[in-house]
Design an enzyme around this catalytic site. Sequence first.
Site, short mmCIF file in Angstrom:
data_model
loop_
_atom_site.label_atom_id
_atom_site.label_comp_id
_atom_site.label_asym_id
_atom_site.label_seq_id
_atom_site.Cartn_x
_atom_site.Cartn_y
_atom_site.Cartn_z
N CYS A 168 34.28 16.28 31.17
CA CYS A 168 35.53 15.87 30.53
C CYS A 168 36.57 16.99 30.61
CB CYS A 168 35.27 15.50 29.07
SG CYS A 168 36.75 14.95 28.19
N CYS A 174 31.02 19.67 29.82
CA CYS A 174 30.23 18.57 30.37
C CYS A 174 29.66 17.76 29.21
CB CYS A 174 29.11 19.13 31.24
SG CYS A 174 28.45 17.92 32.40
N CYS A 188 22.23 21.49 36.19
CA CYS A 188 21.78 20.14 35.88
C CYS A 188 21.88 19.92 34.37
CB CYS A 188 20.34 19.94 36.34
SG CYS A 188 20.16 19.76 38.14
#
Length: 284
Positions: free
Chosen positions: A105, A111, A97
């Site tokens: 990306c 991330c 998370c």
Amino acid sequence: VAYLVIFHILFVLFVWTYWKSVFTLPIQPGKKFHMSYADQERYENEERPEVQRQILAEIARKLPVYTRTGNGGIRFCDRCQLIKPDRCHHCSVCAMCVLKMDHHCPWVNNCIGFSNYKFFLLFLAYSLLYCLYIAATVFKYFIKYWTGELTNGRSKFHILFLLLVAIMFFVSLMFLFGYHCWLVSRNRSTLEAFSAPVFQNGPDKNGFNLGFVKNLQQVFGEEKKLWLLPIASSQGDGHFFPMRALSEARNPLLTNEEQWEEDGIDEEPQGSGEASSLAIERET
């Protein structure tokens, strides 16, 4: 000399922001959002779904969590075993998370979230300027090639290649950077642009929109001298974000009825809100 100085400055900023975007790891929620060993054991050993929902609702009441699932339930991640903070989502590629997740990306193989969103925006901006600068400096030699003043065959190929590649990347980056500028001005992430965040009173795409200036400050910070530098200056810790609804509720000139009429959302009865708050989202 001036052309070389500008070229090297843009190149250094381009490489610096790219490096920060790649190697700045996304931040996971803090320990208080994770289920304790005792709660996790109690939750897993409980076979009755309604009791499981009560356990998660009890944990969520102690946390600054205001967003809900589409049906008004608590946002819970089964894989990470945590109550997800507002604007936090599970990334299937990173397998965790991520706080204020925007997207994963492939350009930077990372991330993009709270920890590196500013670096990603600066990377797009300096890449855009870098491509524009290369296209502008090469264009005069392209004119010479077009008029026949340039006779070297190898130079012709290099000029055409540089100009076409620079223009191609400039156009693609212009649309991408413009889209993210629009997102920042509205204080939305890419995920929130496609699916509006849901609050206790319903979905609101402008729930985190505090105004243009405050939206910029959330990403770049209050120190304007740090805005263009790849230095961490974003406001907050990524676990809680100011909301427009709460700000307007503190204004005595705005009543709750006027507030939700403006948003186009009808307020739900208290009974149904309490019942729906026990629902659980299981994200994989």
